[in-house]
Design a protein around this motif. Structure first.
Motif, PDB file in Angstrom:
ATOM      1  N   LEU A  73       0.823  -1.217   0.000  1.00 25.47           N
ATOM      2  CA  LEU A  73       0.000   0.000   0.000  1.00 25.47           C
ATOM      3  C   LEU A  73       0.856   1.267   0.000  1.00 25.47           C
ATOM      4  N   LYS A  74       2.107   1.133   0.484  1.00 19.59           N
ATOM      5  CA  LYS A  74       2.990   2.272   0.782  1.00 19.59           C
ATOM      6  C   LYS A  74       2.323   3.209   1.794  1.00 19.59           C
ATOM      7  N   LEU A  75       1.783   2.631   2.849  1.00 20.36           N
ATOM      8  CA  LEU A  75       1.197   3.401   3.959  1.00 20.36           C
ATOM      9  C   LEU A  75       1.877   2.983   5.259  1.00 20.36           C
ATOM     10  N   ASP A  76       1.794   3.854   6.257  1.00 20.85           N
ATOM     11  CA  ASP A  76       2.456   3.589   7.551  1.00 20.85           C
ATOM     12  C   ASP A  76       1.640   2.699   8.472  1.00 20.85           C
ATOM     13  N   TYR A  77       0.319   2.710   8.278  1.00 20.11           N
ATOM     14  CA  TYR A  77      -0.544   1.908   9.134  1.00 20.11           C
ATOM     15  C   TYR A  77      -1.822   1.582   8.372  1.00 20.11           C
ATOM     16  N   VAL A  78      -2.533   0.555   8.821  1.00 20.70           N
ATOM     17  CA  VAL A  78      -3.906   0.338   8.350  1.00 20.70           C
ATOM     18  C   VAL A  78      -4.839   0.614   9.522  1.00 20.70           C
ATOM     19  N   ASP A  79      -6.085   0.947   9.208  1.00 20.57           N
ATOM     20  CA  ASP A  79      -7.048   1.306  10.250  1.00 20.57           C
ATOM     21  C   ASP A  79      -7.616   0.078  10.935  1.00 20.57           C
TER      22      ASP A  79
ATOM     23  N   LYS B 173      -4.580   0.330  13.756  1.00 14.20           N
ATOM     24  CA  LYS B 173      -5.346   1.024  14.797  1.00 14.20           C
ATOM     25  C   LYS B 173      -6.339   0.095  15.506  1.00 14.20           C
ATOM     26  N   SER B 174      -7.000  -0.756  14.727  1.00 15.29           N
ATOM     27  CA  SER B 174      -8.044  -1.625  15.288  1.00 15.29           C
ATOM     28  C   SER B 174      -7.863  -3.047  14.769  1.00 15.29           C
ATOM     29  N   LEU B 175      -8.300  -4.013  15.566  1.00  9.30           N
ATOM     30  CA  LEU B 175      -8.170  -5.430  15.197  1.00  9.30           C
ATOM     31  C   LEU B 175      -9.538  -6.092  15.136  1.00  9.30           C
ATOM     32  N   GLY B 176      -9.715  -6.960  14.156  1.00  9.94           N
ATOM     33  CA  GLY B 176     -10.982  -7.664  14.035  1.00  9.94           C
ATOM     34  C   GLY B 176     -10.795  -9.035  13.404  1.00  9.94           C
ATOM     35  N   VAL B 177     -11.921  -9.661  13.109  1.00 12.73           N
ATOM     36  CA  VAL B 177     -11.901 -10.994  12.512  1.00 12.73           C
ATOM     37  C   VAL B 177     -12.912 -11.034  11.362  1.00 12.73           C
ATOM     38  N   SER B 178     -12.943 -12.154  10.673  1.00 12.05           N
ATOM     39  CA  SER B 178     -13.882 -12.327   9.569  1.00 12.05           C
ATOM     40  C   SER B 178     -14.270 -13.793   9.481  1.00 12.05           C
TER      41      SER B 178
END
Length: 330
Positions: free
Chosen positions: A113-119, A168-173
């Protein structure tokens, strides 16, 4: 969920249990890597952000995360949005469940992604596959090679990624109640899953799982909120096309909306996040136009009554996996 009555194009986020928030509508970015032309994902994400979408749902295993990242970065660069405005959800694939592979997998997504974090970063499926370089490891007979892992150990590795600031946040699927309980009851749990991404639409309304998740303060993110593609290789076609449903057609007529808009509005009005996928600019725009009408209580009840308890996405090819989630009632 009364808050969803006050939703607007500019403000349609709902709170997550960790203090962050999630926009109630996002763009799904899955497209068959064999048939999706190069650049199409990029164009679609760019259009979506320009039309007002702030939530993007992607995954390393979709093979197009580089295009999603480019579109996010370009719309930030041209001043359309700031990074803080965008909510990106990435996913931990089945071959990366061993704890030592979790952070490298997330880092691979960030690099792509070339990003520092994902939400939000979620365990895509509770079903682990044999770790290695291939996403679909098969034996000599063409059978997928499964792997036994401990979902709690995988979760602990995710918690470390959050503490390192990579997410930032953690989840499941695709977790059922038993699998959610496994995490929620884990000794020493530091960060609860904030969300569970599952199939959810008027033909599969998930009343029991929704109720359970509400009690536990877990947001349901509904995939295939319009039904799905009719791809017989992985979709259950016993179910009639959702968007031709007579009740949805009649409600759509009343509001001068499409059946797709009615199906999406139904879910957001009950606090379910929707992530319709489209790579068609007019559909992308249309799916977002759900903030200028609302369904009555009677209409909500009627649409709930359409539940046929039929999954479009059964994933039967993995039904012999010890962690296959859909044998349980919910």
């Amino acid at each position: 969920m009364s808050c969803s009555m006050d939703l607007t194009v500019e403000n349609h986020s709902i709170p997550l249990s960790d203090g962050n928030s999630i926009p109630l509508i996002g763009l799904g970015t899955y497209g068959d890597p064999r048939t999706t032309r190069k650049g199409l994902t990029y164009e679609s994400v760019k259009v979506a952000i320009e039309k007002g979408y702030r939530h993007l749902d992607g995954a390393l295993v979709y093979f197009n995360e580089h295009e999603v990242g480019q579109a996010i970065r370009d719309t930030i660069a041209d001043g359309t949005v700031k990074r803080d405005d965008i909510f990106y959800c990435g996913k931990l694939w089945n071959t990366f469940h061993p704890p030592e592979l979790v952070r490298p997998a997330l880092e691979k997504t960030l690099k792509t992604l070339k990003l520092d974090y994902v939400d939000l970063y979620i365990i895509e499926m509770p079903t682990a596959f044999k770790p290695g370089d291939t996403f679909y490891p098969k034996d000599e007979n063409g059978k997928l090679i499964y792997h036994e892992t401990d979902l709690c150990a995988t979760w602990e590795a995710l918690e470390a990624c959050k503490e390192a600031g990579l997410v930032k946040s953690l989840g499941v699927s695709n977790f059922n109640r038993r699998q959610l309980e496994l995490i929620l009851n884990k000794p020493g749990l530091k960060h609860k899953p904030v969300s569970n991404q599952v199939e959810c639409h008027p033909y599969f309304t998930q009343p029991k799982l929704l109720d359970y998740c509400k009690q536990k303060d877990i947001v349901i993110v509904g995939y295939s909120p319009l039904g799905t593609s009719r791809d017989a290789s992985w979709v259950n076609l016993k179910c009639p096309p959702l968007l031709e449903d007579e009740l949805l057609v009649s409600i759509a007529k009343k509001y001068n909306k499409t059946t797709a808009q009615v199906a999406l509005r139904f879910n957001v009005q009950r606090g379910v996040v929707v992530i319709p996928k489209s790579f068609d600019p007019s559909r992308i725009a249309e799916n977002f136009q759900i903030f200028d009408f609302s369904l009555t209580d009677a209409e909500m009840k009627a649409v709930e009554g359409l539940n046929k308890k039929i999954r479009f996405v059964e994933l039967l090819m993995w039904s012999d996996h010890p962690e296959y989630p859909f044998h349980d009632d919910y």
